[in-house]
Each structure stands twice: as structure tokens, then as C-alpha cells.
Design a protein around this motif. Structure first.
Motif, PDB file in Angstrom:
ATOM      1  N   GLU A 100      34.352  28.064  47.509  1.00  0.00           N
ATOM      2  CA  GLU A 100      34.644  28.845  46.108  1.00  0.00           C
ATOM      3  C   GLU A 100      35.791  28.855  45.625  1.00  0.00           C
ATOM      4  O   GLU A 100      36.052  28.419  44.452  1.00  0.00           O
ATOM      5  CB  GLU A 100      34.279  30.450  46.535  1.00  0.00           C
ATOM      6  CG  GLU A 100      32.640  30.844  46.744  1.00  0.00           C
ATOM      7  CD  GLU A 100      31.797  30.704  45.758  1.00  0.00           C
ATOM      8  OE1 GLU A 100      32.203  31.140  44.433  1.00  0.00           O
ATOM      9  OE2 GLU A 100      30.590  30.151  45.488  1.00  0.00           O
ATOM     10  N   ILE A 101      36.918  28.895  46.355  1.00  0.00           N
ATOM     11  CA  ILE A 101      38.126  28.716  45.924  1.00  0.00           C
ATOM     12  C   ILE A 101      38.322  27.270  45.356  1.00  0.00           C
ATOM     13  O   ILE A 101      38.999  26.915  44.214  1.00  0.00           O
ATOM     14  CB  ILE A 101      39.221  29.015  47.052  1.00  0.00           C
ATOM     15  CG1 ILE A 101      39.110  30.356  47.592  1.00  0.00           C
ATOM     16  CG2 ILE A 101      40.524  28.450  46.680  1.00  0.00           C
ATOM     17  CD1 ILE A 101      40.191  30.776  48.511  1.00  0.00           C
ATOM     18  N   ASN A 126      36.222  25.214  44.058  1.00  0.00           N
ATOM     19  CA  ASN A 126      35.467  25.173  42.911  1.00  0.00           C
ATOM     20  C   ASN A 126      36.110  25.770  41.478  1.00  0.00           C
ATOM     21  O   ASN A 126      36.048  25.454  40.499  1.00  0.00           O
ATOM     22  CB  ASN A 126      33.904  25.642  42.905  1.00  0.00           C
ATOM     23  CG  ASN A 126      33.243  24.763  43.848  1.00  0.00           C
ATOM     24  OD1 ASN A 126      33.486  23.720  43.915  1.00  0.00           O
ATOM     25  ND2 ASN A 126      31.961  25.490  44.349  1.00  0.00           N
ATOM     26  N   ASN A 127      36.744  26.934  42.026  1.00  0.00           N
ATOM     27  CA  ASN A 127      37.335  27.727  41.097  1.00  0.00           C
ATOM     28  C   ASN A 127      38.439  27.151  40.456  1.00  0.00           C
ATOM     29  O   ASN A 127      38.981  27.184  39.170  1.00  0.00           O
ATOM     30  CB  ASN A 127      37.617  29.343  41.452  1.00  0.00           C
ATOM     31  CG  ASN A 127      36.383  29.902  41.361  1.00  0.00           C
ATOM     32  OD1 ASN A 127      35.267  29.773  40.895  1.00  0.00           O
ATOM     33  ND2 ASN A 127      36.344  30.963  42.408  1.00  0.00           N
ATOM     34  N   LYS A 173      37.694  24.509  38.096  1.00  0.00           N
ATOM     35  CA  LYS A 173      37.250  25.097  36.864  1.00  0.00           C
ATOM     36  C   LYS A 173      38.373  25.315  36.104  1.00  0.00           C
ATOM     37  O   LYS A 173      38.310  24.997  34.928  1.00  0.00           O
ATOM     38  CB  LYS A 173      36.282  26.074  37.069  1.00  0.00           C
ATOM     39  CG  LYS A 173      35.855  27.056  36.074  1.00  0.00           C
ATOM     40  CD  LYS A 173      35.170  28.010  36.521  1.00  0.00           C
ATOM     41  CE  LYS A 173      34.673  29.099  35.365  1.00  0.00           C
ATOM     42  NZ  LYS A 173      33.963  30.311  35.584  1.00  0.00           N
ATOM     43  N   TYR A 174      39.497  26.058  36.484  1.00  0.00           N
ATOM     44  CA  TYR A 174      40.351  26.954  35.861  1.00  0.00           C
ATOM     45  C   TYR A 174      41.543  25.931  35.517  1.00  0.00           C
ATOM     46  O   TYR A 174      42.371  26.076  34.710  1.00  0.00           O
ATOM     47  CB  TYR A 174      41.058  28.036  36.238  1.00  0.00           C
ATOM     48  CG  TYR A 174      39.929  29.046  36.421  1.00  0.00           C
ATOM     49  CD1 TYR A 174      39.673  29.963  35.130  1.00  0.00           C
ATOM     50  CD2 TYR A 174      39.120  29.667  37.259  1.00  0.00           C
ATOM     51  CE1 TYR A 174      38.556  30.736  34.924  1.00  0.00           C
ATOM     52  CE2 TYR A 174      38.103  30.565  37.247  1.00  0.00           C
ATOM     53  CZ  TYR A 174      37.899  31.244  35.876  1.00  0.00           C
ATOM     54  OH  TYR A 174      37.081  32.190  35.835  1.00  0.00           O
ATOM     55  N   VAL A 226      44.868  33.048  34.990  1.00  0.00           N
ATOM     56  CA  VAL A 226      43.812  34.021  35.446  1.00  0.00           C
ATOM     57  C   VAL A 226      44.182  34.919  36.382  1.00  0.00           C
ATOM     58  O   VAL A 226      45.356  35.123  36.730  1.00  0.00           O
ATOM     59  CB  VAL A 226      42.705  32.983  35.932  1.00  0.00           C
ATOM     60  CG1 VAL A 226      42.475  31.905  34.845  1.00  0.00           C
ATOM     61  CG2 VAL A 226      43.180  32.330  37.147  1.00  0.00           C
ATOM     62  N   SER A 273      41.515  37.247  41.510  1.00  0.00           N
ATOM     63  CA  SER A 273      40.032  37.598  41.676  1.00  0.00           C
ATOM     64  C   SER A 273      39.090  36.468  41.114  1.00  0.00           C
ATOM     65  O   SER A 273      38.034  36.195  41.374  1.00  0.00           O
ATOM     66  CB  SER A 273      39.631  38.652  41.385  1.00  0.00           C
ATOM     67  OG  SER A 273      39.514  38.880  39.936  1.00  0.00           O
ATOM     68  N   ASP A 274      39.849  35.741  39.886  1.00  0.00           N
ATOM     69  CA  ASP A 274      38.671  34.652  39.433  1.00  0.00           C
ATOM     70  C   ASP A 274      38.866  33.196  40.420  1.00  0.00           C
ATOM     71  O   ASP A 274      38.124  32.433  40.138  1.00  0.00           O
ATOM     72  CB  ASP A 274      39.409  34.129  38.140  1.00  0.00           C
ATOM     73  CG  ASP A 274      39.303  35.214  37.072  1.00  0.00           C
ATOM     74  OD1 ASP A 274      38.428  35.918  37.098  1.00  0.00           O
ATOM     75  OD2 ASP A 274      40.421  35.382  36.128  1.00  0.00           O
ATOM     76  N   LEU A 275      39.874  33.319  41.291  1.00  0.00           N
ATOM     77  CA  LEU A 275      40.154  31.998  42.131  1.00  0.00           C
ATOM     78  C   LEU A 275      39.499  32.320  43.397  1.00  0.00           C
ATOM     79  O   LEU A 275      38.914  31.512  44.105  1.00  0.00           O
ATOM     80  CB  LEU A 275      41.523  31.540  42.219  1.00  0.00           C
ATOM     81  CG  LEU A 275      42.141  31.259  41.058  1.00  0.00           C
ATOM     82  CD1 LEU A 275      43.811  31.204  41.466  1.00  0.00           C
ATOM     83  CD2 LEU A 275      41.639  29.920  40.533  1.00  0.00           C
ATOM     84  N   ASP A 276      39.741  33.715  43.874  1.00  0.00           N
ATOM     85  CA  ASP A 276      39.288  33.777  45.394  1.00  0.00           C
ATOM     86  C   ASP A 276      38.339  35.137  45.385  1.00  0.00           C
ATOM     87  O   ASP A 276      38.594  36.116  44.844  1.00  0.00           O
ATOM     88  CB  ASP A 276      40.597  34.521  46.263  1.00  0.00           C
ATOM     89  CG  ASP A 276      40.012  34.521  47.747  1.00  0.00           C
ATOM     90  OD1 ASP A 276      39.091  34.536  48.073  1.00  0.00           O
ATOM     91  OD2 ASP A 276      41.011  34.331  48.452  1.00  0.00           O
ATOM     92  N   PRO A 277      36.953  34.815  45.594  1.00  0.00           N
ATOM     93  CA  PRO A 277      35.973  35.775  45.601  1.00  0.00           C
ATOM     94  C   PRO A 277      36.051  36.858  46.718  1.00  0.00           C
ATOM     95  O   PRO A 277      35.499  38.017  46.191  1.00  0.00           O
ATOM     96  CB  PRO A 277      34.549  35.173  46.291  1.00  0.00           C
ATOM     97  CG  PRO A 277      35.172  33.934  46.886  1.00  0.00           C
ATOM     98  CD  PRO A 277      36.510  33.612  46.280  1.00  0.00           C
TER      99      PRO A 277
END
Length: 242
Positions: free
Chosen positions: A16-17, A19-20, A23-24, A68, A71-75
């Protein structure tokens, strides 16, 4: 000591990290991100490639550089629903297989967690502390040279420096991502929880010395002790404030 296999949840978090971050950071090179954050390119590359997990301080730096929220990077900072029920072990089943002495330890830890949770609901003090970096409860971490200011909720004891715990080898005393406070010392008594350097990497472990053998011991039994007897690259750098 061999590197411990990641759990499915650890893999999920790293994915998740990664992918984020991709993305950002679209249009921003890792070199540019390194210059903005002060985090080495090699370290950033590990985050992008899912080889390592950034600590809270590094996440904060990256989030600020990308404009950002953390929380946008780490769920883990965003949504409790990220952790499905299958990610949570059946604590009752585990508890029933423990000896009475170990059951008492689990109860004491759970009771303390509940009290902390209830206190947090009332309103725990919130302040900013200087985080030196991360210390491994498993396979070792390279500490950062600079400190990062992070928000901390709770009572802050007298300390010399603070660290974030990575890994689960010191559970139930310390959990993954928990912030701990340390008094600097190059010596420790047998049985104290110490910050130790071994071959250039930092660990948080229980110090055990019996006169003939010196070991760094994990509280989680799935991790083997680290034998540092006669190791010239072993040094104590602090005692954890309990």
C-alpha cells in the motif's frame, strides 16, 4: 541471524505504501524527493520497491515534500478498516494454549492497553518530541543522524532521545511502531532493556550477561537471541525508560 519472514499484513502495508508513493510522487524523481526530505535515495528506493517500511518520521518528511497527509501514504494512519478480521490473530485461542504464568502476563498487558485507551478517550496530553529514528525489534536498523519532530500523545518521561520501534520481537512489552524513550548510557545491568549497536545496526533488546556469554534477547520467543560475546562491534547506547 537470518532475516525473519514478513507476515501477510507486513507485505500488505508495504504494498500500500509503495503504491501510494508512486501515485503521489508522479513527476517527481527519487533524487528530487531525497533532496527535499534529506532521506537517502537508496532508502527511498527501498520504500518504493517494497523492500522496507518507512518509520513515522520518514513518512512525515515525505508527506510534507509531496504536499499530502501522512495517512495518504500509510494506511495505518488512515482507516482501521484496512485491517480486516483475518489480519487479527485469534487471541483467545492463543491465550488458552499458554501456561498460567504467561496468561497472567497477557492479561496484565491487555489490561494496561485498555487503561491507556480509556485515558486517551478522556484526553491524554499531546506534545511534540524529537525522534532520532527507528530501532529494530527484529533484524536491525540504521539510525538517522538528524532528529524529526513528531506529535506524541501521552506522558513524556525524562529522556535523552526517542526512537520508534520497528518489528514485533519485543512484544508484548513494545509493539511495532511504538515510540520509546531512552536515557543515554554505555553500560547496563543484567536484564535491562537496552539500545544496542551490533555491526553498525541498532536494536532494542533485553541485555543478558552471565559472565561467560553475552546475549541480546527478544521477548517474543520466535526470535533467537543475538550472541555478542567478544564482538568488538557491539556497544550499548542507552537504557529504555520503563
Amino acid at each position: 541471524m537470518p532475516r525473519n519472514k514478513l507476515s501477510p499484513l507486513d507485505i500488505k502495508i508495504r504494498t500500500e505504501i509503495s503504491n501510494n508513493l508512486k501515485k503521489y510522487s508522479h513527476g517527481i524523481t527519487q533524487v528530487s524527493l531525497s533532496e527535499k526530505t534529506g532521506i537517502p535515495v537508496s532508502t527511498l528506493s527501498g520504500y518504493f520497491a517494497k523492500r522496507s517500511t518507512p518509520n513515522a518520521g520518514s513518512l512525515q518528511k515525505i508527506a510534507e515534500a509531496l504536499g499530502v497527509n501522512k495517512s495518504d501514504l500509510d494506511p495505518r494512519f488512515a482507516d482501521d478498516e484496512f485491517f480486516s478480521k483475518k489480519d487479527i490473530p485469534n487471541i483467545v485461542s492463543i491465550y488458552e494454549r499458554l501456561t498460567p504464568t504467561r496468561q497472567q502476563k497477557v492479561y496484565n498487558y491487555a489490561d494496561n492497553q485498555l487503561k491507556e485507551q480509556n485515558n486517551a478517550i478522556v484526553r491524554m496530553p499531546r506534545t511534540q518530541i524529537k525522534l532520532l529514528g527507528a530501532v529494530s525489534a527484529g533484524t536491525g536498523e540504521e539510525l538517522q543522524d538528524d532528529t524529526t519532530e513528531v506529535d506524541y500523545t501521552g506522558t513524556v518521561p525524562e529522556y535523552d532521545y526517542a526512537l520508534q520501534v520497528n518489528g514485533d520481537s519485543m512484544e508484548p512489552l513494545f509493539t511495532d511502531q511504538q515510540i520509546i524513550f531512552v536515557k543515554y548510557s554505555e553500560e547496563a545491568f543484567n536484564g535491562q532493556i537496552v539500545i544496542a549497536y551490533v555491526d553498525g545496526k541498532a536494536y532494542v533488546k533485553k541485555y543478558h550477561f552471565n559472565g561467560a556469554k553475552c546475549e541480546l534477547v527478544s521477548l517474543n520467543s520466535k526470535y533467537d537471541p543475538i550472541d555478542v560475546s567478544g564482538n568488538e562491534n557491539f556497544k550499548i547506547k542507552g537504557v529504555v525508560v520503563l
